[in-house]
Design a protein around this motif. Structure first.
Motif, PDB file in Angstrom:
ATOM      1  N   VAL A  38     -51.994 146.305 138.593  1.00 42.80           N
ATOM      2  CA  VAL A  38     -51.350 145.691 137.424  1.00 42.80           C
ATOM      3  C   VAL A  38     -50.819 144.324 137.842  1.00 42.80           C
ATOM      4  O   VAL A  38     -50.097 144.203 138.838  1.00 42.80           O
ATOM      5  N   ILE A  39     -51.187 143.303 137.116  1.00 44.67           N
ATOM      6  CA  ILE A  39     -50.768 141.946 137.474  1.00 44.67           C
ATOM      7  C   ILE A  39     -49.264 141.806 137.282  1.00 44.67           C
ATOM      8  O   ILE A  39     -48.732 142.086 136.205  1.00 44.67           O
ATOM      9  N   GLY A  40     -48.564 141.390 138.320  1.00 41.57           N
ATOM     10  CA  GLY A  40     -47.123 141.241 138.259  1.00 41.57           C
ATOM     11  C   GLY A  40     -46.649 140.085 139.109  1.00 41.57           C
ATOM     12  O   GLY A  40     -47.430 139.362 139.727  1.00 41.57           O
ATOM     13  N   GLY A  41     -45.344 139.930 139.148  1.00 38.32           N
ATOM     14  CA  GLY A  41     -44.740 138.839 139.902  1.00 38.32           C
ATOM     15  C   GLY A  41     -44.209 137.769 138.973  1.00 38.32           C
ATOM     16  O   GLY A  41     -44.790 137.480 137.917  1.00 38.32           O
ATOM     17  N   SER A  42     -43.093 137.160 139.369  1.00 39.39           N
ATOM     18  CA  SER A  42     -42.449 136.173 138.496  1.00 39.39           C
ATOM     19  C   SER A  42     -43.329 134.962 138.247  1.00 39.39           C
ATOM     20  O   SER A  42     -43.275 134.350 137.177  1.00 39.39           O
ATOM     21  N   GLY A  43     -44.155 134.597 139.233  1.00 45.21           N
ATOM     22  CA  GLY A  43     -45.024 133.435 139.065  1.00 45.21           C
ATOM     23  C   GLY A  43     -46.032 133.628 137.954  1.00 45.21           C
ATOM     24  O   GLY A  43     -46.307 132.716 137.160  1.00 45.21           O
ATOM     25  N   VAL A  44     -46.617 134.839 137.887  1.00 48.73           N
ATOM     26  CA  VAL A  44     -47.619 135.144 136.864  1.00 48.73           C
ATOM     27  C   VAL A  44     -47.046 134.925 135.475  1.00 48.73           C
ATOM     28  O   VAL A  44     -47.625 134.220 134.633  1.00 48.73           O
ATOM     29  N   TYR A  45     -45.884 135.509 135.225  1.00 48.93           N
ATOM     30  CA  TYR A  45     -45.368 135.516 133.863  1.00 48.93           C
ATOM     31  C   TYR A  45     -44.687 134.205 133.486  1.00 48.93           C
ATOM     32  O   TYR A  45     -44.718 133.800 132.313  1.00 48.93           O
ATOM     33  N   ALA A  46     -44.079 133.526 134.452  1.00 48.44           N
ATOM     34  CA  ALA A  46     -43.542 132.197 134.155  1.00 48.44           C
ATOM     35  C   ALA A  46     -44.676 131.255 133.781  1.00 48.44           C
ATOM     36  O   ALA A  46     -44.568 130.456 132.834  1.00 48.44           O
ATOM     37  N   CYS A  47     -45.779 131.366 134.524  1.00 48.53           N
ATOM     38  CA  CYS A  47     -46.950 130.537 134.227  1.00 48.53           C
ATOM     39  C   CYS A  47     -47.534 130.898 132.863  1.00 48.53           C
ATOM     40  O   CYS A  47     -47.875 130.019 132.064  1.00 48.53           O
ATOM     41  N   LEU A  48     -47.622 132.178 132.576  1.00 46.89           N
ATOM     42  CA  LEU A  48     -48.147 132.616 131.287  1.00 46.89           C
ATOM     43  C   LEU A  48     -47.278 132.108 130.143  1.00 46.89           C
ATOM     44  O   LEU A  48     -47.793 131.636 129.113  1.00 46.89           O
ATOM     45  N   GLY A  49     -45.952 132.191 130.310  1.00 37.47           N
ATOM     46  CA  GLY A  49     -45.059 131.719 129.261  1.00 37.47           C
ATOM     47  C   GLY A  49     -45.244 130.242 128.975  1.00 37.47           C
ATOM     48  O   GLY A  49     -45.291 129.812 127.817  1.00 37.47           O
ATOM     49  N   ALA A  50     -45.374 129.438 130.045  1.00 30.71           N
ATOM     50  CA  ALA A  50     -45.593 128.002 129.858  1.00 30.71           C
ATOM     51  C   ALA A  50     -46.954 127.737 129.210  1.00 30.71           C
ATOM     52  O   ALA A  50     -47.095 126.826 128.383  1.00 30.71           O
ATOM     53  N   ARG A  51     -47.922 128.552 129.576  1.00 29.58           N
ATOM     54  CA  ARG A  51     -49.288 128.374 129.039  1.00 29.58           C
ATOM     55  C   ARG A  51     -49.323 128.548 127.526  1.00 29.58           C
ATOM     56  O   ARG A  51     -50.150 127.923 126.839  1.00 29.58           O
ATOM     57  N   LEU A  52     -48.434 129.381 126.969  1.00 27.29           N
ATOM     58  CA  LEU A  52     -48.401 129.596 125.528  1.00 27.29           C
ATOM     59  C   LEU A  52     -48.140 128.303 124.773  1.00 27.29           C
ATOM     60  O   LEU A  52     -48.561 128.146 123.618  1.00 27.29           O
ATOM     61  N   TYR A  53     -47.417 127.368 125.411  1.00 25.32           N
ATOM     62  CA  TYR A  53     -47.096 126.101 124.757  1.00 25.32           C
ATOM     63  C   TYR A  53     -47.982 124.949 125.231  1.00 25.32           C
ATOM     64  O   TYR A  53     -47.772 123.811 124.829  1.00 25.32           O
ATOM     65  N   LEU A  54     -48.949 125.251 126.087  1.00 24.77           N
ATOM     66  CA  LEU A  54     -49.818 124.198 126.598  1.00 24.77           C
ATOM     67  C   LEU A  54     -51.277 124.600 126.420  1.00 24.77           C
ATOM     68  O   LEU A  54     -51.947 125.021 127.368  1.00 24.77           O
ATOM     69  N   PRO A  55     -51.820 124.472 125.217  1.00 26.69           N
ATOM     70  CA  PRO A  55     -53.239 124.779 125.017  1.00 26.69           C
ATOM     71  C   PRO A  55     -54.105 123.698 125.659  1.00 26.69           C
ATOM     72  O   PRO A  55     -53.638 122.588 125.919  1.00 26.69           O
ATOM     73  N   PRO A  56     -55.387 123.988 125.928  1.00 26.54           N
ATOM     74  CA  PRO A  56     -56.288 122.963 126.469  1.00 26.54           C
ATOM     75  C   PRO A  56     -56.360 121.765 125.522  1.00 26.54           C
ATOM     76  O   PRO A  56     -56.303 121.944 124.307  1.00 26.54           O
ATOM     77  N   PRO A  57     -56.453 120.556 126.030  1.00 26.43           N
ATOM     78  CA  PRO A  57     -56.536 120.197 127.455  1.00 26.43           C
ATOM     79  C   PRO A  57     -55.180 120.065 128.144  1.00 26.43           C
ATOM     80  O   PRO A  57     -55.109 119.843 129.340  1.00 26.43           O
ATOM     81  N   MET A  58     -54.078 120.208 127.390  1.00 26.88           N
ATOM     82  CA  MET A  58     -52.760 120.072 128.009  1.00 26.88           C
ATOM     83  C   MET A  58     -52.516 121.154 129.062  1.00 26.88           C
ATOM     84  O   MET A  58     -51.720 120.963 129.984  1.00 26.88           O
ATOM     85  N   SER A  59     -53.191 122.282 128.952  1.00 28.86           N
ATOM     86  CA  SER A  59     -52.999 123.357 129.921  1.00 28.86           C
ATOM     87  C   SER A  59     -53.371 122.933 131.336  1.00 28.86           C
ATOM     88  O   SER A  59     -52.894 123.519 132.308  1.00 28.86           O
ATOM     89  N   HIS A  60     -54.198 121.912 131.473  1.00 25.57           N
ATOM     90  CA  HIS A  60     -54.575 121.421 132.798  1.00 25.57           C
ATOM     91  C   HIS A  60     -53.410 120.754 133.512  1.00 25.57           C
ATOM     92  O   HIS A  60     -53.511 120.428 134.698  1.00 25.57           O
TER      93      HIS A  60
END
Length: 305
Positions: A38-60
């Motif tokens: 199961v994917i876990g760790g604070s890095g995974v979810y902090a990154c996922l949370g930020a990704r919600l507000y940064l769609p491509p191409p801003m996600s880069h």
């Protein structure tokens, strides 16, 4: 040891970086068979949370460095690459990936225990050297106060040595095991280095020797009082930072000295019956927080709430 970047160019200017870890969890829920990898760790979810507000191409412009071992599943690697972010991977040959065991102690997602089952492959400030991640405009830490006191100045020195003088927003989650009263002085020292300090309410209470682990006895007044004590000490070098106390299904309590205001924001979810596991929700919230365009009519970081 081998470092492999994503296809994104090294010249990309990062908006957000997390130094949180990637963990492969074995998840035990009451009355259910264990789930593995199961994917876990604070890095995974902090990154996922930020990704919600940064769609491509801003996600880069969302940077993340992961450390993996020989056993790291290829399917998970490909899944992360599908996020279209600036992903850097350090493969540690001859080592196992960071793995943990997470056990929920009842039928709800309340009390739980966690332990590492392999040696953690932690991300250190030096891992950002010669990467575009070092110049990011915001950075997320989940560490003990002792590590925060050590690592945050390291990041600032590395940036200065490479001529990076742009303002940096720092958000810090105290590592849950470190939230005990003997660490109070170190926690107060650590919050002077950050713009936002964000424990959850149980961790904050434990720091002051208050037990709030019984969800049925949730008391907002206690949380507000403890948040006030943190703010009275001062957050950030100018003492104008904010404290954000995450309170699960009760939402979060945000307190800013500059505005001299406290506000509760409700938790947001569409259908509670579809929640499989809330692990990582707080980390994702903080990733959202740094990249959300608007929160409570303005930015909550760098003393602007």
């Amino acid at each position: 040891m081998q470092t492999t970047p994503s296809a994104t160019t090294a010249e990309t200017k990062c908006l957000f970086v997390t130094l949180g870890m990637l963990v492969l969890d074995e998840l035990h829920s009451y009355g259910q068979n264990p789930k593995v990898n199961v994917i876990g760790g604070s890095g995974v979810y902090a990154c996922l949370g930020a990704r919600l507000y940064l769609p491509p191409p801003m996600s880069h412009r969302l940077g993340w460095l992961i450390r993996t071992g020989d056993d790291f599943p290829h399917t998970i690697r490909e899944y992360f690459h599908s996020w279209n972010i600036l992903l850097l991977e350090t493969r540690n040959r001859g080592q196992l990936s960071t793995r943990g065991e997470l056990i929920y102690q009842g039928t709800t997602f309340g009390p739980k225990t966690f332990r590492y089952t392999t040696k953690p492959l932690k991300i250190e400030p030096r891992d950002l050297i010669d990467t575009p991640l070092l110049s990011s405009s915001s950075i997320h830490f989940l560490t003990s106060p002792v590590d925060a006191i050590d690592q945050i100045p390291q990041v600032l020195r590395l940036r200065h040595s490479r001529g990076i003088e742009e303002p940096l927003t720092i958000i810090w989650e105290p590592a849950p095991p470190s939230c005990i009263s003997p660490n109070m002085a170190a926690c107060f020292e650590a919050v002077e280095l950050v713009d936002v300090s964000s424990p959850n309410y149980i961790e904050l209470a434990a720091l002051f020797d208050v037990d709030l682990s019984d969800e049925e006895r949730f008391d907002p007044a206690i949380i507000e009082n403890l948040a006030h004590k943190c703010l009275a000490h001062g957050i950030g070098s100018s003492k104008q930072g904010s404290v954000i106390v995450r309170a699960g299904r009760e939402g979060c309590c945000i307190y800013s000295r500059k505005r001299k205001a406290l506000v509760w924001l409700p938790a947001f979810y569409l259908d509670s019956s579809r929640i499989v596991d809330p692990t990582g929700a707080g980390n994702a919230f903080l990733g959202d927080l740094l990249k959300a365009p608007v929160l409570w009519n303005g930015a909550i970081v760098r003393g602007r709430l």
